[in-house]
Write an enzyme that holds these catalytic residues in place. Structure first.
Site, short mmCIF file in Angstrom:
data_model
loop_
_atom_site.label_atom_id
_atom_site.label_comp_id
_atom_site.label_asym_id
_atom_site.label_seq_id
_atom_site.Cartn_x
_atom_site.Cartn_y
_atom_site.Cartn_z
N GLY B 181 0.75 -1.15 0.02
CA GLY B 181 0.14 0.11 0.03
C GLY B 181 0.83 1.33 0.00
O GLY B 181 0.40 2.41 -0.30
N ALA B 209 2.95 -5.90 -9.59
CA ALA B 209 2.05 -5.15 -9.46
C ALA B 209 0.80 -5.60 -9.87
O ALA B 209 0.67 -6.28 -11.05
CB ALA B 209 2.27 -3.76 -9.78
N ILE B 210 -0.57 -5.64 -9.22
CA ILE B 210 -1.76 -5.88 -9.52
C ILE B 210 -2.45 -4.55 -9.81
O ILE B 210 -2.83 -4.31 -11.04
CB ILE B 210 -2.58 -6.70 -8.62
N THR B 211 -2.64 -3.83 -8.76
CA THR B 211 -3.39 -2.58 -9.31
C THR B 211 -2.45 -1.35 -8.83
O THR B 211 -2.78 -0.43 -9.12
CB THR B 211 -4.44 -2.28 -7.99
N SER B 212 -1.06 -1.56 -8.41
CA SER B 212 -0.21 -0.82 -8.05
C SER B 212 0.60 -0.20 -9.22
O SER B 212 0.78 -1.02 -10.10
CB SER B 212 0.88 -1.15 -6.87
N THR B 216 7.83 -5.52 -6.05
CA THR B 216 9.29 -5.39 -5.91
C THR B 216 9.85 -6.31 -7.16
O THR B 216 10.79 -6.19 -7.58
CB THR B 216 9.60 -6.27 -4.44
N ASP B 269 -10.15 -6.22 1.57
CA ASP B 269 -8.90 -6.39 1.95
C ASP B 269 -8.94 -6.80 3.65
O ASP B 269 -8.46 -5.93 4.35
CB ASP B 269 -7.91 -5.39 1.78
N SER B 277 -3.43 -15.01 3.00
CA SER B 277 -2.44 -14.67 1.77
C SER B 277 -1.08 -14.88 2.13
O SER B 277 -0.20 -15.52 1.50
CB SER B 277 -3.09 -13.48 1.13
#
Lengths: 513, 513
Positions: B181, B209-212, B216, B269, B277
């Protein structure tokens, strides 16, 4: 159009002949000139704009230039129709935030009670197709756990306010609704002509099947046209006191149709959602008196008297709030009503009852009379307690049949095929004994697999009901189909599980549809 | 093949170049030779079979013969790849009941506690792509309301058991994980070389990244190859004590990746899902000691110390059960860590810290040293309390930089572009004052819109952090992009909401991504 739109590369819309159900779906080329689709994948949806016109859609990516080129934006079928612009029109595409009302949905999931304006905003976004399927599921599941009385009232009110609002110039407008789940059970088609023949107003709108082998609208369509709009509906009711049409064409509570289309495949059928669905439709339909049929049985939607009582209280609570006189009636839901399952077979049952045919199914006749009797008691001029006798009189005298023919004439001719499926297979008793149970869910599934309601003449005709004695090898029911592969699918499913229990043997299937 | 299959018309599969994400989608002609698609619409999904091969898919209908003809069954991209049969192969298509485990999902929605075998069945069906997107959402939302301790343990265990299980021949295998986040925040790339240089084993797998704007793995890919399989990973760790690779290629807890891909767009979340997860991945990765970074701040995932404590307890509980020594650390999550957001800019920050560049971002350096110090304390041979000093020594001596170069050499060269976006725009302060807040969510969204992580060199470089004094018109940050329309989208979004608060003015946006 904002300056930003003017500067950004635009795309030409084209129609993609892909039926994506209720969800808006857009297709973009991986080599799009406007924006690289991977950039969008971090956002849940896209907004498509042309002038003041705006639509949210889920985005799929293609590598196939023949489907969607780099200068194009494909719109799948419902999205293209809803956007309403010609192919070749230029549009802009931007990543879209989820609808603001989705914050309230997340609040509901976390256990928060929603305010009336929040629920209104959700229903408005639903009805404008601004929710993705997953977002609709999120709302339904969030609300499935608990809903306060105030939330339920707000939901009914918001749903009823979106779409058509019918108003009738008569003091008493009666309606009957069954919560569904019982094959056959075409009581509306018997009781509407009885009640209308008496002189009470009963403007009945019904649904088409979603996951079942027939809705009342599908079965009525065997006899007359049911795709009737509001002005014509008013004319028919003026002439006949009643009608039997498809509600979808009248657009009553469209948000309900959207919710139901997600509820069904997920098998989510909570009491609150059931009540919200039915009451929002009745409120929009302008009903003053409503009789709700609650079939009770091991494979019905209501499986215990306690459940039935809870549902009754909820219907009464909502009805009282909105000034609709609601009565519920618990009926036998242990097995199908009538002998036919599927539009043509059911229409035959209905016409046999209305025609006082001695071979007409007694259960359909008796249940319809009972419900019609209740409805007739809403007539202030009828002596209390005489509703049932009056209903029987109207049926036996042929007045109901005559009224049905008048309704059929006024709704106009149908162009449906009325012949029965040409491919038939009998499913037989595996042993001697007495039929002790019939699984509604399995029979619905079998009839649907055989082709109903798409083939009006496909379906199932029952020869035996609960309590009947059978001998080994004697037919329990006949499957009718037109299509050989559908026949085969239905027959092999029936051989795996016939849906019949003889002397307690052959368990109900636990999960069907 | 059963006799039923042999008799029924079969369809030839063909690939449809349509990327439908994780969901299996099949496309059938409205004039299909095998079965009329309307018959299927009452069932939630279809089963596609060839020999022993079977797959569930969502069915779409087309009128376009060029897309799918009457003899064909189209399979969209992930479904075609997963089915693994050549185009032209004959398959049968039948209506499918939902997976049996969906009954447990419905139970969960109704408030039931699930047993371990039920949760195992759900996770197995998830990992085999047998759930539709709506069904995945149903499980997540059902579980979001409450999950018992036993359910959580069963979920972690089931998720860890599906996919690769790494085992290491060393007594201490350390790992660090941030709940995410916070933009920038590439501490793993600093602390892995420090810890590995010391001699501890730290086989780090990271996400993309998925939505960011960067995970890393996306940032490490600027410096080295990250698509590394299990055998090669083991060689790299043998040579370097550590690695910095993409977890997706190693296939740790694949059910987690599927759940996350639905959680993110729905912004679900919950604590339990976050812990399940992370812990399922660490259990599968064979970690013995885990340090969890919990950034705390108004636009972070954890916004109050009470939330942080609840998360800590949950991590400790699950860690104790599975024999992983878990420690959590609450860090400053009020703003991005480092100056760069986006892979190239973040990689520059990391290399500046490792190279002891005086202009390197102090917050990234300090936070990485603090976390590395904690991890080094897991070395039984290190004197208690000397972890931080040892970490600083390894960084300042150049040992960490040398170790990073060794890791890069062992992972091999990348073929990514390393240049920064050529289109730049500075976003300036609207007034004189002090920066009092930076919205992590808005900066993530802006950097993603500018093209990160697809364009490694797109993103944002911050010039000012919280507490810095600014003058009106002074640049707050610079947006880097390659694509003019993405630049424009990002800049207009930044002009609408810069994400910066100066002297308390300019509110946080409430809902982003």
């Amino acid at each position: 159009m904002s300056p930003v739109d003017a500067a950004r590369p635009q795309l030409k819309i084209r129609q993609i002949h892909l039926d994506t159900g209720r969800e808006n779906v857009a297709v973009i080329s991986r080599h799009s000139k406007a924006l690289r689709p991977e950039v969008f994948s971090g956002f849940s949806r896209v907004e498509i704009r042309r002038g003041n016109q705006s639509m949210l859609a889920t985005l799929l990516i293609t590598d196939d230039n023949a489907m969607v080129g780099p200068d194009d934006l494909g719109l799948a079928e419902p999205a293209f129709r809803r956007f309403g612009e010609a192919a070749g029109s230029l549009v802009s595409v931007t990543p879209a935030s989820p609808p603001a009302s989705l914050d309230a949905v997340r609040g509901k999931i976390q256990g928060r009670t929603l305010t009336a304006p929040e629920i209104e905003a959700i229903v408005n976004d639903l009805a404008r197709y601004r929710y993705s399927d997953m977002e609709i599921a999120a709302f339904l599941i969030g609300a499935a756990r608990f809903m306060t009385s105030d939330e339920l009232l707000a939901l009914v009110s918001a749903m009823a306010s979106v779409g058509t609002q019918l108003r009738w110039d008569r003091p008493v407008v009666v309606d009957k609704h069954c919560i569904g789940g019982i094959p056959g059970n075409r009581t509306s088609m018997v009781l509407v002509p009885i009640v209308a023949a008496h002189g009470l107003t009963i403007p009945k709108t019904s649904s088409r099947a979603i996951t079942s082998p027939a809705g009342t609208a599908d079965t009525m369509e065997v006899l007359a046209r049911v795709d009737v709009g509001v002005p014509e509906m008013k004319e028919i009711v003026a002439a006949c006191n009643g009608c039997l049409i498809w509600g979808g064409h009248v657009n009553l509570s469209p948000a309900d149709d959207i919710l139901i289309s997600v509820e069904r495949p997920l098998c989510l059928d909570t009491r609150e959602q059931m009540v919200a669905s039915i009451m929002s439709k009745k409120l929009a339909a302008g009903s003053t008196h409503l009789l709700v049929d609650l079939p009770l049985g091991p494979s019905a939607k209501v499986i215990s008297p306690i459940d039935a009582m809870r549902l009754r209280k909820l219907f009464e609570f909502v009805g009282d709030h909105f000034g609709i006189a609601v009565e519920t009636i618990t009926t036998d839901g242990r097995q199908p009503i009538g002998n036919g399952i599927g539009p043509v077979l059911e229409a035959q049952d209905v016409m046999a009852v209305l025609g006082n045919d001695p071979k007409a199914p007694a259960d359909l006749r008796e249940k319809s009379l009972r419900l019609a009797g209740h409805l007739l008691e809403y007539d202030p001029n009828l002596r209390g307690g005489s509703g049932y006798a009056r209903a029987r009189e109207l049926l036996e005298s042929g007045a109901a049949l005559k009224q049905m023919q008048k309704i059929i004439d006024n709704q106009g001719p149908t162009n449906c095929r009325k012949d029965l499926g040409t491919l038939t297979t009998d499913i037989v008793a595996p042993r001697d004994g007495v039929v002790t149970g019939i699984d509604n869910l399995q029979l619905n599934r079998l009839a649907r697999t055989a082709g109903a309601p798409i083939d009006k003449g496909a379906g199932i005709k029952l020869f035996k009901k609960v309590g009947d004695r059978v001998e080994q090898g004697e037919p329990l029911y006949r499957i009718y189909a037109f299509d050989p592969s559908e026949q085969e699918l239905a027959v092999s499913a029936a051989e795996e599980s016939s849906g019949y229990t003889v002397d307690g043997v052959h368990a109900f299937r636990e999960q069907v549809l």
